[in-house]
Every structure is written in C-alpha cells, then in structure tokens.
Design a protein around this motif. Structure first.
Motif, PDB file in Angstrom:
ATOM      1  N   ARG A 100       0.844  -1.208   0.000  1.00 53.84           N
ATOM      2  CA  ARG A 100       0.000   0.000   0.000  1.00 53.84           C
ATOM      3  C   ARG A 100       0.881   1.261   0.000  1.00 53.84           C
ATOM      4  O   ARG A 100       0.656   2.202  -0.746  1.00 53.84           O
ATOM      5  N   PHE A 101       1.936   1.248   0.810  1.00 57.69           N
ATOM      6  CA  PHE A 101       2.835   2.416   0.883  1.00 57.69           C
ATOM      7  C   PHE A 101       3.721   2.498  -0.352  1.00 57.69           C
ATOM      8  O   PHE A 101       3.928   3.569  -0.917  1.00 57.69           O
ATOM      9  N   ARG A 102       4.293   1.360  -0.756  1.00 55.77           N
ATOM     10  CA  ARG A 102       5.234   1.384  -1.886  1.00 55.77           C
ATOM     11  C   ARG A 102       4.527   1.870  -3.145  1.00 55.77           C
ATOM     12  O   ARG A 102       5.086   2.631  -3.918  1.00 55.77           O
ATOM     13  N   ARG A 103       3.265   1.409  -3.314  1.00 53.15           N
ATOM     14  CA  ARG A 103       2.551   1.806  -4.528  1.00 53.15           C
ATOM     15  C   ARG A 103       2.349   3.325  -4.543  1.00 53.15           C
ATOM     16  O   ARG A 103       2.553   3.976  -5.558  1.00 53.15           O
ATOM     17  N   LEU A 104       1.989   3.852  -3.393  1.00 58.79           N
ATOM     18  CA  LEU A 104       1.773   5.303  -3.306  1.00 58.79           C
ATOM     19  C   LEU A 104       3.053   6.094  -3.556  1.00 58.79           C
ATOM     20  O   LEU A 104       3.050   7.148  -4.173  1.00 58.79           O
ATOM     21  N   LEU A 105       4.166   5.552  -3.028  1.00 60.03           N
ATOM     22  CA  LEU A 105       5.430   6.299  -3.101  1.00 60.03           C
ATOM     23  C   LEU A 105       6.194   6.064  -4.402  1.00 60.03           C
ATOM     24  O   LEU A 105       7.065   6.858  -4.759  1.00 60.03           O
ATOM     25  N   ALA A 106       5.858   4.973  -5.098  1.00 57.58           N
ATOM     26  CA  ALA A 106       6.637   4.605  -6.287  1.00 57.58           C
ATOM     27  C   ALA A 106       6.745   5.774  -7.265  1.00 57.58           C
ATOM     28  O   ALA A 106       7.825   6.100  -7.752  1.00 57.58           O
ATOM     29  N   GLY A 107       5.602   6.438  -7.505  1.00 56.38           N
ATOM     30  CA  GLY A 107       5.588   7.535  -8.473  1.00 56.38           C
ATOM     31  C   GLY A 107       6.443   8.717  -8.043  1.00 56.38           C
ATOM     32  O   GLY A 107       6.893   9.512  -8.868  1.00 56.38           O
ATOM     33  N   GLN A 108       6.659   8.843  -6.752  1.00 52.31           N
ATOM     34  CA  GLN A 108       7.420   9.995  -6.228  1.00 52.31           C
ATOM     35  C   GLN A 108       8.926   9.769  -6.344  1.00 52.31           C
ATOM     36  O   GLN A 108       9.707  10.689  -6.219  1.00 52.31           O
ATOM     37  N   PHE A 109       9.333   8.490  -6.504  1.00 56.10           N
ATOM     38  CA  PHE A 109      10.774   8.183  -6.488  1.00 56.10           C
ATOM     39  C   PHE A 109      11.265   7.545  -7.777  1.00 56.10           C
ATOM     40  O   PHE A 109      12.255   6.843  -7.780  1.00 56.10           O
ATOM     41  N   THR A 110      10.540   7.784  -8.879  1.00 56.06           N
ATOM     42  CA  THR A 110      10.978   7.203 -10.152  1.00 56.06           C
ATOM     43  C   THR A 110      12.298   7.842 -10.585  1.00 56.06           C
ATOM     44  O   THR A 110      12.638   8.961 -10.149  1.00 56.06           O
ATOM     45  N   LEU A 111      13.008   7.141 -11.482  1.00 56.65           N
ATOM     46  CA  LEU A 111      14.269   7.670 -12.004  1.00 56.65           C
ATOM     47  C   LEU A 111      14.017   9.018 -12.675  1.00 56.65           C
ATOM     48  O   LEU A 111      14.800   9.960 -12.533  1.00 56.65           O
ATOM     49  N   ARG A 112      12.869   9.109 -13.388  1.00 56.80           N
ATOM     50  CA  ARG A 112      12.549  10.354 -14.084  1.00 56.80           C
ATOM     51  C   ARG A 112      12.416  11.516 -13.093  1.00 56.80           C
ATOM     52  O   ARG A 112      12.998  12.578 -13.268  1.00 56.80           O
ATOM     53  N   ARG A 113      11.664  11.258 -12.025  1.00 53.80           N
ATOM     54  CA  ARG A 113      11.459  12.341 -11.042  1.00 53.80           C
ATOM     55  C   ARG A 113      12.778  12.691 -10.351  1.00 53.80           C
ATOM     56  O   ARG A 113      13.071  13.850 -10.095  1.00 53.80           O
ATOM     57  N   MET A 114      13.578  11.665 -10.072  1.00 53.70           N
ATOM     58  CA  MET A 114      14.859  11.931  -9.405  1.00 53.70           C
ATOM     59  C   MET A 114      15.789  12.707 -10.332  1.00 53.70           C
ATOM     60  O   MET A 114      16.492  13.611  -9.911  1.00 53.70           O
ATOM     61  N   ASN A 115      15.762  12.368 -11.636  1.00 55.58           N
ATOM     62  CA  ASN A 115      16.601  13.111 -12.588  1.00 55.58           C
ATOM     63  C   ASN A 115      16.179  14.575 -12.666  1.00 55.58           C
ATOM     64  O   ASN A 115      17.013  15.453 -12.843  1.00 55.58           O
ATOM     65  N   ALA A 116      14.873  14.799 -12.480  1.00 55.80           N
ATOM     66  CA  ALA A 116      14.386  16.185 -12.520  1.00 55.80           C
ATOM     67  C   ALA A 116      14.921  16.976 -11.328  1.00 55.80           C
ATOM     68  O   ALA A 116      14.925  18.207 -11.341  1.00 55.80           O
ATOM     69  N   LEU A 117      15.373  16.276 -10.300  1.00 50.92           N
ATOM     70  CA  LEU A 117      15.907  16.975  -9.115  1.00 50.92           C
ATOM     71  C   LEU A 117      17.360  17.408  -9.312  1.00 50.92           C
ATOM     72  O   LEU A 117      17.924  18.094  -8.462  1.00 50.92           O
ATOM     73  N   ARG A 118      17.974  16.941 -10.413  1.00 49.93           N
ATOM     74  CA  ARG A 118      19.406  17.205 -10.626  1.00 49.93           C
ATOM     75  C   ARG A 118      19.817  18.669 -10.438  1.00 49.93           C
ATOM     76  O   ARG A 118      20.755  18.944  -9.696  1.00 49.93           O
ATOM     77  N   PRO A 119      19.113  19.615 -11.085  1.00 48.76           N
ATOM     78  CA  PRO A 119      19.552  21.014 -10.912  1.00 48.76           C
ATOM     79  C   PRO A 119      19.564  21.434  -9.449  1.00 48.76           C
ATOM     80  O   PRO A 119      20.489  22.109  -8.995  1.00 48.76           O
ATOM     81  N   GLY A 120      18.551  21.006  -8.707  1.00 51.63           N
ATOM     82  CA  GLY A 120      18.486  21.347  -7.274  1.00 51.63           C
ATOM     83  C   GLY A 120      19.638  20.704  -6.507  1.00 51.63           C
ATOM     84  O   GLY A 120      20.240  21.328  -5.620  1.00 51.63           O
ATOM     85  N   ILE A 121      19.957  19.466  -6.857  1.00 56.64           N
ATOM     86  CA  ILE A 121      21.054  18.765  -6.160  1.00 56.64           C
ATOM     87  C   ILE A 121      22.391  19.441  -6.517  1.00 56.64           C
ATOM     88  O   ILE A 121      23.243  19.656  -5.652  1.00 56.64           O
ATOM     89  N   GLU A 122      22.529  19.814  -7.797  1.00 56.22           N
ATOM     90  CA  GLU A 122      23.766  20.506  -8.205  1.00 56.22           C
ATOM     91  C   GLU A 122      23.931  21.825  -7.443  1.00 56.22           C
ATOM     92  O   GLU A 122      25.023  22.182  -7.012  1.00 56.22           O
ATOM     93  N   ARG A 123      22.816  22.525  -7.270  1.00 56.43           N
ATOM     94  CA  ARG A 123      22.875  23.794  -6.528  1.00 56.43           C
ATOM     95  C   ARG A 123      23.323  23.549  -5.086  1.00 56.43           C
ATOM     96  O   ARG A 123      24.231  24.205  -4.577  1.00 56.43           O
ATOM     97  N   ILE A 124      22.709  22.556  -4.444  1.00 61.86           N
ATOM     98  CA  ILE A 124      23.043  22.275  -3.039  1.00 61.86           C
ATOM     99  C   ILE A 124      24.495  21.832  -2.919  1.00 61.86           C
ATOM    100  O   ILE A 124      25.237  22.294  -2.040  1.00 61.86           O
ATOM    101  N   VAL A 125      24.927  20.957  -3.824  1.00 60.08           N
ATOM    102  CA  VAL A 125      26.324  20.495  -3.795  1.00 60.08           C
ATOM    103  C   VAL A 125      27.258  21.696  -3.959  1.00 60.08           C
ATOM    104  O   VAL A 125      28.238  21.863  -3.214  1.00 60.08           O
ATOM    105  N   GLY A 126      26.934  22.575  -4.932  1.00 62.46           N
ATOM    106  CA  GLY A 126      27.769  23.756  -5.171  1.00 62.46           C
ATOM    107  C   GLY A 126      27.842  24.641  -3.933  1.00 62.46           C
ATOM    108  O   GLY A 126      28.920  25.111  -3.545  1.00 62.46           O
ATOM    109  N   GLU A 127      26.697  24.862  -3.302  1.00 63.32           N
ATOM    110  CA  GLU A 127      26.686  25.737  -2.112  1.00 63.32           C
ATOM    111  C   GLU A 127      27.491  25.132  -0.970  1.00 63.32           C
ATOM    112  O   GLU A 127      28.177  25.839  -0.242  1.00 63.32           O
ATOM    113  N   GLN A 128      27.414  23.817  -0.824  1.00 59.41           N
ATOM    114  CA  GLN A 128      28.171  23.196   0.274  1.00 59.41           C
ATOM    115  C   GLN A 128      29.671  23.182  -0.034  1.00 59.41           C
ATOM    116  O   GLN A 128      30.489  23.278   0.875  1.00 59.41           O
ATOM    117  N   LEU A 129      30.012  23.103  -1.318  1.00 60.30           N
ATOM    118  CA  LEU A 129      31.441  23.184  -1.658  1.00 60.30           C
ATOM    119  C   LEU A 129      31.948  24.612  -1.423  1.00 60.30           C
ATOM    120  O   LEU A 129      33.093  24.811  -0.996  1.00 60.30           O
TER     121      LEU A 129
END
Ligand code: HEM
Length: 398
Positions: A100-129
């Motif tokens: 029940r939980f995995r089905r609900l969360l699956a769409g939130q953690f797809t490779l596509r959605r995670m790839n869309a987070l790349r710019p945000g992750i790059e920003r955070i990595v840059g700021e921490q560096l």
C-alpha cells in the motif's frame, strides 16, 4: 600499494571487520552461521551473496517489526522491539500492508522524477562546496559537505523548511544512534513525527511540489501514517548517503591510482559510485528478518520464529560473486552488488542516492583538484554508532 593506502585499508577494512566481529561473524567457512542476539535469542547471520538475495526475495522471511530482533545492542530501539511498527514505518511491514505504501510512493521516487531533481542537487552540492572553501584549510568535509548535502536534499524533497534542518539533523542522529537510550529514541521519534504532523497541516492548506504534499493530497493514508512514512524517508535518506560520501572520499583519497582514473575520466562517476556501493560497508549492522516457517537455508535448518540477519557488506565482498572482492576497483562498476537490498523492500531512494553520489564526487573533485587528507589516516576513526557506518570527521586540505 603506497603506505597511505595500506593505512586506509586498515581504517576501512579493520572497521568493517570489527563491526562484523562485533556481531560474532566471520565469512568463512559458513555463509549461514549461528548467532546469539543481544536478547539471548540464538538465530542466524547470512553472509553469502546468493543466500542473502534468496532470503530477501523469499516471503517466508518477514520484515514485520514484531517478528525480528535487532542484531546489535541498541537501547534506543527497545521501545519498538517485539511490537508492531509505528504507523507509516513500511520498512517493518510485509505485503500487502507494505505494498500500500510502496505503490503510493513509487511515483514519487521514479528515475525520471529523481533526474528532474538534478539542478536542485547541483545547486546544493555547489553551495556546500562553497561553504567548505569558505571554512578555510583544513576543513571538515563531513560537517561542510557529506552531511549537509543529503540532509538538505531529502528535506527539500519532502517539503521540510530550512529552519528545521538543525532539529532534523539532531533528532534523526539520536533516533538512529546505537548508543541512544530507550528514552532518547522514543523522544526523537516523537519530535520528528510531531514536526511532520505540523507540516501536514500547512501542506493541506497550501500544497507544494513535494513528497509530503503528494502523500497528503492522495487522501489514502491517515495523518499518522503520512508522518511516520516521512520520518522513515527522512532518516533513511540522509545518514546513509552522508556515510557513503564521507567514507567514499576517505577511500578515494587513500587510493591514488583510483583517484587518478576518476579525475582523468578513464572511469565514469557512474561506475565509481557502483563500486563504492559494493565496497563501502554503509549498512554495517545487517538487516534482520523473522522466519515465518521452517526453512532450509544453505543446508542449515532455520526454524519458524528464528531471526536471520543479512550482512550486506559481507555479501558484497563474497569471493564467490566478485573477483578480488577486497580490492577497490572503480572500473569494475560494482555490478551485482546488493547495497540497496533486494526484493520488495529494495531501497526506494536508490536512484536519489546514486544521483547525489555521482554529482557529489564529480563536483568535489572538479572544484578541488588538489584535495587531500589534512591528517594521517590513522587519525580518522570510523563511526559505527549509527545504523550507517561512516566517519565522524574528515579533515581535508586542497
Ligand atoms: C547510499 C545510500 C543508501 C543505502 C546504502 C541504502 C540502503 C538501503 C537498504 C539495504 C534497504 C533495504 C532494507 C530492508 O530490506 O529491510 C533500504 C530501504 C529503504 N531505503 Fe535506502 N539506502 C540508501 C539511501 C536512501 C535514500 C536516499 C532514501 C530516501 C529517499 C532511502 C530510503 C529508504 C526507505 C524508505 C527504505 C525502506 C523501503 C521499503 O521497506 O520498502 N534510502 N535502503
């Protein structure tokens, strides 16, 4: 092998071996061994790659909290041992409750959605560096980079405001600490759950583009389940990646020839991350399962009610599965590792973890081409106080 490398091998391998020895485990000669749990139960440890995978894929081995024991002495987990999982802790459920939980969360953690987070992750990595550079040499890479990057990423993904980061960091360290008292563990869980209860109220009025808002607006979970699932995602999602970034950097800085192939692009960050996942003992305490019925495993008779703990770091260094398993070889790409587990509970955050590690290591080396340890490797200690194995501090210079 340089002197530096040998010392690092000692730090990392010695730590791994110590952690395993603390569990009464040694791989040879048995991939399935008898093991006495801290509560006196005599169950099993599984270290062979094929058998670990087989157990993880076998519904006769349950993840339900009330059916499994913790393989390490962990007072902070006492309020939860032998009892049903707190609401929303789907890691401690079996199908169909887990599904029940995995089905609900699956769409939130797809490779596509995670790839869309790349710019945000790059920003955070840059700021921490930037923060690492501003701290001046020598700086602690754990404090400025390895810990804050995954903390900020998972908080942004879940919809936790920056004002709560410090609280989140403190309470989740307490919740996952092997040294926390039962009271500390229960208090930390309650504080984090309360934080999400409050945020649920806010998101209901003004939903955002985050996982918490998605869960709230689905209307399929109770508020307590949403809050519990978010605490699980939060805690599982940052200490593990922080450990991998910290330990991975240590290992890399101690393997000059591996560092060189990563720097000059002979090996991709993609392959390197898979080998780090195989090599680093991030989930050092093992993952337990409770046998629902009598099962023969690797010729050993497992009885219904026995707890079986799966040692992922040992499985990832099984000589029957990997050639020269004790060698870090980034070019091999770690194919076949089970650092994220296997079967229905296989890590839901694996795409995110991989992206954070790829961007994190690549940017770290690009920004600091002269990065090196600021202390001797003997002065760096493995931290095995938490569910994830890492380094407390990693002083670096550039
Ligand atoms: C290097 C980083 C990571 C490692 C090594 C790792 C490892 C694992 C492993 C071995 C499991 C399986 C546990 C079991 O079978 O009982 C797991 C499950 C889980 N992981 Fe990760 N993880 C990492 C990063 C993350 C991240 C970034 C998140 C958050 C988005 C996350 C969230 C979870 C959750 C919620 C589960 C439970 C899944 C379920 O029960 O269905 N993990 N992880």
């Amino acid at each position: 092998m340089t002197e530096n490398q040998t010392a690092a091998e000692r730090v990392v391998r010695g730590g791994t071996l110590d952690a395993m020895a603390a569990l009464g485990q040694s791989r040879a000669p048995e991939p399935v061994q008898r093991f006495r749990y801290p509560d006196g139960h005599v169950g099993w440890l599984v270290t062979g790659h094929a058998l670990v995978r087989a157990v993880l894929a076998d519904p006769r081995f349950s993840s339900r909290a009330e059916l499994k024991r913790t393989p390490v002495h962990r007072p902070g987990a006492e309020p939860f041992i032998g009892r049903p999982a707190p609401p929303g802790w789907f890691i401690d459920l079996d199908p169909p409750d887990h599904t029940r939980f995995r089905r609900l969360l699956a769409g939130q953690f797809t490779l596509r959605r995670m790839n869309a987070l790349r710019p945000g992750i790059e920003r955070i990595v840059g700021e921490q560096l930037d923060a690492l550079e501003r701290a001046g040499e020598p700086a602690d890479l754990v404090e400025r980079f390895a810990l804050p990057v995954p903390l900020r990423v998972i908080c942004e993904l879940l919809g936790v405001p920056a004002t709560e980061h410090e609280t989140v960091r403190r309470e989740s360290t307490s919740l996952l600490s092997l040294a926390a008292t039962a009271e500390d563990g229960a208090t930390a869980l309650e504080h984090l759950t309360e934080l999400f209860r409050t945020l649920i109220g806010h998101k209901r009025g003004r939903p955002g583009d985050d996982v918490l808002s998605g869960l709230v607006s689905s209307g399929e979970l109770s508020d307590e389940e949403v809050a519990g699932a978010c605490v699980l995602l939060l805690t599982a999602g940052h200490e593990t990646v922080a450990s991998a970034l910290g330990l991975g950097t240590l290992v890399l800085l101690c393997h000059e020839e591996q560092l060189a192939v990563l720097r000059d692009g002979t090996t991709s960050a993609h392959a390197a991350v898979e080998e780090f996942l195989r090599y680093l003992p991030v989930f050092h305490v093992g993952i337990p399962r409770g046998a629902l019925e009598d099962v023969e495993l690797g010729g050993r008779p497992i009885r219904a009610g026995d707890t079986v703990t799966l040692m992922l770091p040992a499985a990832n260094r099984d000589p029957g599965r990997f050639g020269d398993p004790e060698e870090l070889d980034l070019a091999r790409g770690g194919t076949g590792h089970i650092a994220f587990g296997y079967g229905v509970h296989q890590c839901i955050g694996q795409h995110l973890a991989r992206i954070e590690m790829r961007i994190g290591f690549a940017e770290l080396l690009r920004r600091f081409p002269g990065l090196r340890l600021a202390v001797r490797t003997e002065e760096i200690f493995l931290s095995r106080n938490g569910i994830a194995c890492g380094v407390h501090r990693l002083p670096v210079t550039w």
